[in-house]
Design a protein around this motif. Structure first.
Motif, PDB file in Angstrom:
ATOM      1  N   GLU A   5       0.842  -1.201   0.000  1.00 32.35           N
ATOM      2  CA  GLU A   5       0.000   0.000   0.000  1.00 32.35           C
ATOM      3  C   GLU A   5       0.874   1.248   0.000  1.00 32.35           C
ATOM      4  O   GLU A   5       1.744   1.403   0.851  1.00 32.35           O
ATOM      5  N   SER A  23      -1.856  -6.005  -4.843  1.00 32.35           N
ATOM      6  CA  SER A  23      -1.558  -7.275  -4.203  1.00 32.35           C
ATOM      7  C   SER A  23      -1.305  -8.329  -5.266  1.00 32.35           C
ATOM      8  O   SER A  23      -1.650  -8.146  -6.437  1.00 32.35           O
ATOM      9  N   VAL A  57       3.708   0.375   3.047  1.00 32.11           N
ATOM     10  CA  VAL A  57       3.805  -0.850   3.841  1.00 32.11           C
ATOM     11  C   VAL A  57       3.591  -2.069   2.946  1.00 32.11           C
ATOM     12  O   VAL A  57       2.829  -2.035   1.987  1.00 32.11           O
ATOM     13  N   THR A  59       2.605  -6.170   3.362  1.00 31.47           N
ATOM     14  CA  THR A  59       2.104  -7.153   4.308  1.00 31.47           C
ATOM     15  C   THR A  59       2.054  -8.530   3.654  1.00 31.47           C
ATOM     16  O   THR A  59       1.805  -8.662   2.466  1.00 31.47           O
ATOM     17  N   SER A  61       0.107 -12.075   4.412  1.00 32.64           N
ATOM     18  CA  SER A  61      -0.970 -12.664   5.217  1.00 32.64           C
ATOM     19  C   SER A  61      -1.388 -11.726   6.338  1.00 32.64           C
ATOM     20  O   SER A  61      -1.647 -12.140   7.473  1.00 32.64           O
ATOM     21  N   GLY A  62      -1.418 -10.435   6.021  1.00 36.16           N
ATOM     22  CA  GLY A  62      -1.872  -9.426   6.973  1.00 36.16           C
ATOM     23  C   GLY A  62      -0.818  -8.930   7.934  1.00 36.16           C
ATOM     24  O   GLY A  62      -1.060  -7.973   8.681  1.00 36.16           O
ATOM     25  N   GLN A  63       0.373  -9.528   7.925  1.00 39.64           N
ATOM     26  CA  GLN A  63       1.441  -9.126   8.848  1.00 39.64           C
ATOM     27  C   GLN A  63       2.474  -8.274   8.116  1.00 39.64           C
ATOM     28  O   GLN A  63       2.927  -8.647   7.035  1.00 39.64           O
ATOM     29  N   PRO A  64       2.853  -7.119   8.684  1.00 44.79           N
ATOM     30  CA  PRO A  64       3.816  -6.252   7.993  1.00 44.79           C
ATOM     31  C   PRO A  64       5.201  -6.895   7.892  1.00 44.79           C
ATOM     32  O   PRO A  64       5.701  -7.470   8.853  1.00 44.79           O
ATOM     33  N   ILE A  65       5.789  -6.810   6.705  1.00 47.40           N
ATOM     34  CA  ILE A  65       7.154  -7.316   6.507  1.00 47.40           C
ATOM     35  C   ILE A  65       8.062  -6.227   5.942  1.00 47.40           C
ATOM     36  O   ILE A  65       9.216  -6.493   5.615  1.00 47.40           O
ATOM     37  N   SER A  66       7.563  -5.015   5.824  1.00 51.47           N
ATOM     38  CA  SER A  66       8.344  -3.915   5.242  1.00 51.47           C
ATOM     39  C   SER A  66       9.653  -3.722   5.992  1.00 51.47           C
ATOM     40  O   SER A  66       9.660  -3.587   7.224  1.00 51.47           O
ATOM     41  N   ARG A  76       9.607 -16.426   5.704  1.00 57.82           N
ATOM     42  CA  ARG A  76       8.152 -16.283   5.781  1.00 57.82           C
ATOM     43  C   ARG A  76       7.452 -16.737   4.500  1.00 57.82           C
ATOM     44  O   ARG A  76       6.240 -16.722   4.440  1.00 57.82           O
TER      45      ARG A  76
END
Length: 267
Positions: A5, A23, A57, A59, A61-66, A76
């Motif tokens: 995003e 995405s 950012v 993500t 699976s909804g978890q931030p990895i930036s 991951r």
């Protein structure tokens, strides 16, 4: 799902990528296209952890990895290949694939020095993963051939196998068909379809439009670091903004000598 995003990155005064939102659709093939210098590889470098975004950012699976280190991103489930084949040419195909799996292992330096049970277990698991990866790309019979003795197509398959050995759910391919002839390109397209059919999500940067039009489920077009179009290949190829990006605002003369993304032309 890998999503991004308002993703952007600046190098000094140069905004290489700006405000890219979208995405990768799970279980589908997304092609990233655009004129030279559009920011495609820079975009991949952010998704895979090689570059830290300066805005936005990412993500998984909804978890931030930036901004997470590359090895964490790989662990991951995001693996990638590079535009230039990055193999250890003096190692065998199997040894190159083994190195890919090491991100999944737990043994440390002391384990390696002592040949501990953990090290032996990890070594066994890496060999299994490497053999399976080579089988998936059709090179199991050449597992022990030195990489430098393999053809260009085979080296690209080893590179993909090394990425597959990390056991990813998402595979990023940077110009996988670069340097391949039409027959080799067709075989590579079949391989990518097989991998997606087995459950992988694939994103690829590609300049061969016949490959993009015949393979991708979705196309994202970058121009001057910005996302100017996205959608099914046929729809994107008719988008006026895309045609202008490739041909230039004055039409037929072409921008940087490139062709419009239609009719299977290479751009």
């Amino acid at each position: 799902m890998l999503a991004f995003e308002r993703l952007g990155i600046r190098f000094g005064g140069n905004q290489a990528v700006q405000d890219v939102t979208g995405s990768l659709t799970p279980g589908k093939i997304t092609a990233i296209i655009g004129p030279n210098g559009a920011g495609k590889t820079t975009f991949f470098n952010m998704l895979s952890g090689f570059y830290k975004p300066t805005s936005g950012v990412i993500t998984l699976s909804g978890q931030p990895i930036s901004g997470r280190p590359t090895h964490e991103v790989v662990a991951r489930g995001v693996a990638r290949t590079f535009q230039t084949t990055t193999l250890y040419k003096n190692l065998s195909a199997l040894e190159n694939a083994v190195l890919g799996h090491r991100v999944r292992t737990k043994a440390g330096l002391l384990d390696a020095l002592l040949r501990s049970g953990r090290e032996r277990h990890d070594e066994s698991e890496s060999l299994k993963a490497a053999h399976h990866a080579l089988e998936r790309v059709g090179l199991e019979r050449k597992a022990h051939v030195t990489a430098s003795l393999l053809s260009q197509e085979e080296q690209k398959r080893v590179s993909i196998a090394s990425a597959l050995a990390t056991q990813p759910s998402i595979l990023l391919l940077d110009e996988p068909a670069g340097g391949l002839n039409p027959e080799e390109t067709a075989r590579l397209m079949d391989l990518i379809r097989q991998l997606v059919g087995a459950g992988l999500t694939v994103a690829l940067i590609e300049h061969k439009m016949n490959l993009v039009m015949g393979l991708a489920d979705q196309v994202m077009v970058l121009h001057h670091g910005q996302l100017i179009a996205q959608g099914p290949p046929a729809e994107v190829s008719r988008n006026p903004a895309v045609i202008t990006a490739y041909l230039g605002s004055h039409g037929g003369g072409g921008q940087h000598g490139q062709s419009a993304p239609a009719g299977g032309a290479s751009v």
